[in-house]
Structures are given as structure tokens and as C-alpha cells.
Design a protein around this motif. Sequence first.
Motif, PDB file in Angstrom:
ATOM      1  N   GLY A  14     -19.931  -9.361 -10.080  1.00  0.00           N
ATOM      2  CA  GLY A  14     -21.066  -9.009 -10.934  1.00  0.00           C
ATOM      3  C   GLY A  14     -20.711  -7.955 -11.957  1.00  0.00           C
ATOM      4  N   THR A  17     -18.204  -9.294 -14.488  1.00  0.00           N
ATOM      5  CA  THR A  17     -18.879 -10.192 -15.430  1.00  0.00           C
ATOM      6  C   THR A  17     -19.620  -9.398 -16.495  1.00  0.00           C
ATOM      7  OG1 THR A  17     -19.121 -11.910 -13.734  1.00  0.00           O
ATOM      8  CG2 THR A  17     -20.579 -12.042 -15.642  1.00  0.00           C
ATOM      9  N   ASN A  79     -26.137 -13.308  -8.830  1.00  0.00           N
ATOM     10  CA  ASN A  79     -24.871 -12.955  -8.207  1.00  0.00           C
ATOM     11  C   ASN A  79     -25.021 -12.073  -6.973  1.00  0.00           C
ATOM     12  OD1 ASN A  79     -21.793 -12.648  -8.359  1.00  0.00           O
ATOM     13  ND2 ASN A  79     -22.491 -10.522  -8.452  1.00  0.00           N
ATOM     14  N   THR A 129     -23.984 -17.676  -8.039  1.00  0.00           N
ATOM     15  CA  THR A 129     -22.779 -17.556  -7.224  1.00  0.00           C
ATOM     16  C   THR A 129     -23.051 -18.078  -5.819  1.00  0.00           C
ATOM     17  OG1 THR A 129     -21.999 -15.609  -8.439  1.00  0.00           O
ATOM     18  CG2 THR A 129     -21.076 -15.970  -6.253  1.00  0.00           C
TER      19      THR A 129
END
Length: 267
Positions: A14, A17, A79, A129
Motif C-alpha cells: 500500500g 503504491t 489493499n 489485493t
Amino acid sequence: MKTIFITGASSGIGKATAEYFAEKGWQVIATMRNLTKGEDLAKLPNVIIMPLDVTNSKQIHETCQEAISKYDIDVLFNNAGYGLMAPMEVATEEEIHQLFNTDVIGTMLVTQEFIPYFKKRESGTILTTTSLAGIIALPLDGVYGAAKRALTSMCESIYYELKPFNVAVKVMIPGGTHTPFQVPHKDVTGYEKASENQRKYLLDGNAQFPLADEAVEVIYTAATDGKDKIHYPTDRVCQKLYDQYMNTNIEDFKIDFYHLLFETEKH
């Protein structure tokens, strides 16, 4: 400027990203339970930090609606989550409830907040995810794998519901990733050798698991490629194992995998 809303952005995939999308010029809404863990993210250009505990339904509604009202959001990235590794009989009822509340129910509630918004604007992408453990059932992952398989099923269902509204739904599938992924309960008692062999299988001959850098590149691709595609293994090793599994009869795989785990001979 495009905008992505990320849950579980304080660490691991996370956080990586959030950093990657910010570098690519996106506006990033990075959400997390503990805002102090996002102080370094908050220093990055175009990154907004917001509080979000996905086990708190009131906060889910308030944070998501605040974000939707203030920002033009293009991508939701579900996520947030954690793991549990233990024989099925060892996991307590409280642990099972807590994991499903976080990994499954919280994700569903966040997704529900965004669906009407994306449908109304007739565009958007929902990334979630899951895990290779939600595709290939692994020993000691009965609870975690069940949660991730539930998310995979949710995504595959809403794919059909949202496609008429030009909203993409995609599943991000990590295998073993070299991140500080939380596994607060890990108990391999009685399955030590199987656990060791399972780790070797997931490493696929490598010294360590792929870094989050590899995953975020796949996540960015999924968010931007415009493809009508739902499953995205997030690194080269996971892609290889995913392809092997998908191209093998499930009954044959079951037998071969059992013998690999427990080092027994096939008869």
C-alpha cells in the motif's frame, strides 16, 4: 491529474503504491488506521492522508464520502489486510472474526461506498489485493486463504455488475512479497516440514521473495492499461505459479502438491 484512493497505505504494498503513483504525477489519497505512520507520505507532493480503520463501518462511510465529495477519484485500491498462518483448529473464533472483519467485510463496505459514485460517473477502476493463497489452497492458510478467496469471488461478481457502467474491476494477486506484511498469529506446529516446503515452493528457487517494487508496477499497469482483464499476479514468480496452477487439472495438482509438501512418494 488522476486520483487513486488507497486503503492500508501505511506500509508494504500500500505504501509503495502510494509513493509510485505520486511519482507518476497522480494525486494519492492514502488512508490508514494510524496517521502517524503516514507522516513521510504526507511530505510527498500530491499525497493526502486520511484516517481509515476498515473495521470501523462509521469511519468507512465518513472517510469515503468525504473523499468522494472533495476529489475526482479514478481508482479505488482495496489493499488493507493482514495474514494468519495456523492449522485450522488452532485459530480462535475471535481471530477468525477479526481477520474476516478486516480483510473481507471492511473491503466490501469500502467498495460499496464507491460503487454508486463510479456508476454515476460511468468510469472508474476498482483494484483489490487478494493473494495466491486465495487461488491455490495452501496448508495453514485455511482462514486467510478463505478470506482472500472470498474477495476474489466478490470481484469476479461485481465485474459483471459494473462492466455495463464502464467500471473496471481487477484482482491484484501477490504471492510471497518481501514486505513487512503482518501475520500476528503464525503457528506451524506439527507441520514444520510442510511449511518449509511450502516456502520453498513460493520462493521458486529464489533467495528471497520479490520486492514490493515489482508489485506496484503491475498495480500501475492494471490501473492504466484499459484492458478487460481481471486477474493480475503481481510479480514474475507469482505469475509462473499461477500459470502452472491454471494449466493443471486441479485433482492432479492436489496430488502432486501433497507429495511435494510432505515429501512422500506417489503410488
